[in-house]
Design an enzyme around this catalytic site. Structure first.
Site, mmCIF file in Angstrom:
data_model
loop_
_atom_site.group_PDB
_atom_site.id
_atom_site.type_symbol
_atom_site.label_atom_id
_atom_site.label_comp_id
_atom_site.label_asym_id
_atom_site.label_seq_id
_atom_site.Cartn_x
_atom_site.Cartn_y
_atom_site.Cartn_z
ATOM 1 C CE LYS A 61 50.852 52.295 22.196
ATOM 2 N NZ LYS A 61 51.034 53.337 21.170
ATOM 3 C CD GLU A 71 54.050 60.289 7.124
ATOM 4 O OE1 GLU A 71 54.393 59.868 8.240
ATOM 5 O OE2 GLU A 71 53.163 59.734 6.421
ATOM 6 N NE ARG A 128 54.381 55.711 4.492
ATOM 7 C CZ ARG A 128 53.536 55.001 5.226
ATOM 8 N NH1 ARG A 128 53.345 55.323 6.484
ATOM 9 N NH2 ARG A 128 52.878 53.989 4.727
#
Length: 621
Positions: A280, A364, A392
């Site tokens: 990254k 979540e 969610r």
């Protein structure tokens, strides 16, 4: 003349030689850095997939072949190569390009995204539709190592293995999602089959893998000192019915092209799971050295990497400061986040109280029920989740928390408009989906000091769930001290006493309500009453009943769609009191508002200061 200047669509890539393609990668990386330095956005993820993006578009034939990117953080290079290069400077701006994939924006975005872990399910749906219609195209999805830890990703993988459809799943493993990936899946990827020697698993390589380039195996041996399941037949992914290949160097352009060509020629078939290792922020030192690898950045100086960030205190900072103070005295307080310790401000709590901090990863649903379980043993969990992500876990909020009246304390960040991240990340619905639930206490502070006091109140609520929603904004009227003012559940506060018009405000729009009140005073010679309601549920019924004796017009203001705070007030005024006054409700429009600056979003949604004043003036006339 640069190579990138001649690239408008993916078909232009196919004219390039391999050396030109390598040069294009360098130009694409530099161009992406230059653009994001001005627009802000998700830089690190995009820099990590430069080679992957060019290889995909070099080999496959988008838009006929469907390339589905999970979340969309990493899609800036994809946008540049798919006809949007000349508009990339409008990224995340009004009437510009979205920061995520978006079907209405381009035919090269076959499925919209912004929340994580949806790509595998979406790609399988497209694959199934392809086979039903007897069409001939490839379906490729790219998912990150953080996103693949979520339950939905596993549901998709499980179904994919069962259906045994020809499709390509690419795991972009940079070992660095928004926060460091957590949980068993992360550890599994890092140490996949490290206990087996190369000799022991060499015998179980499947026949189709013999056609793979030698570089795959050579790279696998070098990766972190482990073999990481090189072409084995008994990885977790193989057990799910997928043909696992990897790990593969995700920056080896030649190898990626070879693998994709073999897949396209059907030398590799069935559901193929390709495990790539990438870096990254690759190619930009400030990003490579940054703790979060420049995941989400504001505009910045390209030479130094220094971001143009405001130094004012935000509501997220208030949450962080307050929890630290309360947790110092109350050992039962714990903090829970779903892969967002920094974004929710809980990273400081993690440093101070590591044994009372839980990052559950992109999960979540689990976070909510996990917290519910804690409350049954008298622990006091504070669950910090963005409003848009809490959606969610709605079934868990209803079934596991509200029905059982468990005292989970929800800290709902990014409520209301969020500017450049647009509709996918706006907290537009939490008041509506929480105020309709029995047993819930729902609060919204008007300033930083109120937020601090509400968190203190939530600490004391031990018989039912509570939620505090607050915006992505700076917190005015905040003192970082140990002094707390007591707030009573369901009690509002009159800030200005007047007559005829009563403003019932919920949340941080109070500041503009006070300004509107002054405008009415100057233009219409009328002093209005202004109330900071504080609670969307339960509302202060006694206060409203008293106001009704001296006021003819009630005006509610909230940063939420229909069905939230105003619904609670209307029910009281219309159904439970004898005489109904005139009512004006100001809330978000019944539409998804695209990315822009927040003031423009207020204006477009009809809740700006000027538009509210104009409607009230019309009523008064």
């Amino acid at each position: 003349m640069s190579i990138l200047s001649k690239i408008y669509l993916p078909k232009d890539l196919k004219k390039l030689s391999f050396s030109e393609l390598q040069k294009l990668n360098d130009e694409l990386r530099d161009f992406t850095i230059e653009v994001v330095s001005k627009t802000g956005g998700h830089l690190g993820a995009s820099l990590g997939v430069i080679e992957l993006t060019t290889a995909l578009h070099y080999v496959f034939d988008a838009p006929r072949d469907k390339i589905i990117w999970d979340v969309g953080h990493q899609t800036y290079p994809h946008k540049i190569l798919t006809g949007r290069k000349n508009k990339i400077h409008t990224l995340r701006k009004k009437n510009g390009l979205s920061g995520f994939t978006k079907r209405s924006e381009s035919i090269y975005d076959p499925f919209g995204a912004a929340h994580s872990s949806t790509s595998i399910s979406a790609s399988l749906g497209i694959t199934a539709a392809r086979d039903i219609l007897n069409k001939n195209f490839e379906v490729i999805s790219v998912i990150g190592d953080g996103a693949i830890s979520a339950g939905m990703a596993f549901e998709g993988l499980n179904n994919l293995g069962h259906l045994n459809k020809n499709s390509l799943i690419i795991l972009n493993d940079n070992e660095m999602s928004i926060a460091e990936p957590v949980g068993a899946m992360s550890k599994y990827l890092v140490k996949l089959l490290s206990s087996k020697s190369y000799e022991s698993f060499r015998d179980i390589i499947k026949n189709f893998t013999k056609r793979l380039p030698n570089e795959v195996g050579e790279f696998a041996k070098k990766t972190e000192g482990y073999f990481k399941g090189y072409l084995t037949g008994n990885t977790l992914f193989e057990e799910l019915g997928l043909n696992y290949i990897g790990p593969v160097d995700g920056h080896n352009l030649k190898l990626l092209i070879q693998l994709f060509q073999k897949y396209k020629k059907k030398e590799l078939h069935g559901p193929v799971f390709l495990h790539l290792i990438t870096q990254k922020g690759r190619g930009y030192k400030p990003a490579e050295l940054s703790k979060d690898k420049f995941h989400g950045v504001s505009s910045f100086d390209v030479k130094t990497g220094v971001q143009n960030k405001s130094k004012v205190v935000t509501y997220t900072n208030v949450v962080s400061d307050t929890l630290l103070k309360l947790a110092k005295k109350d050992k039962k307080i714990v903090a829970i986040t779903a892969a967002m310790p920094s974004g929710t401000g809980l990273n400081k709590f993690q440093e101070k109280y590591p044994l009372r901090f839980y990052d559950v990863g992109i999960a979540e649903q689990h976070a909510v029920t996990f917290a519910g379980g804690m409350t049954t043993e008298s622990i006091k969990p504070f669950v910090a989740i963005y409003s848009t992500f809490l959606q969610r876990a709605y079934d868990q909020v209803v079934h596991d928390i509200a029905i059982q009246s468990l005292p989970v304390r929800f800290l709902i960040d990014r409520s209301g408009f969020v500017g450049a991240d647009g509709a996918t990340h706006a907290g537009s619905f939490d008041l509506s989906y929480l105020c309709c639930l029995p047993n819930f206490i729902v609060m919204a502070p008007s300033n930083g000091e109120e937020l601090k006091n509400m968190i203190k109140l939530a600490q004391s609520i031990n018989n039912k769930p509570s939620a505090i929603r607050y915006p992505r904004d700076f917190a005015y009227e905040y003192n970082n001290n140990n002094n707390f003012q007591k707030i009573l559940i369901g009690k509002g506060k009159i800030l200005k006493k007047g007559k005829k018009i009563a403003f019932l405000n919920l949340g941080t729009r109070l500041k503009i309500v006070l300004e509107i009140n002054e405008m009415i005073k100057n233009h219409h010679k009328l002093n209005c009453t202004v109330v900071d309601m504080r609670f969307a549920k339960p509302i202060d019924a006694k206060l409203i009943q008293n106001l009704k004796k001296t006021h003819d017009i009630f005006i509610t203001i909230e940063e939420n769609v229909i069905g939230g705070f105003s619904s609670q007030v209307n029910d009281l005024l219309i159904n439970k009191l004898n005489k109904t006054p005139k009512i004006l409700n100001f809330f978000m429009k019944d539409e998804f508002i695209d990315q822009s600056d927040i003031d423009d979003q207020y204006n477009k949604s009809g809740i700006s200061k000027e538009l509210i004043f104009d409607r009230i003036s019309t009523l008064l006339k």
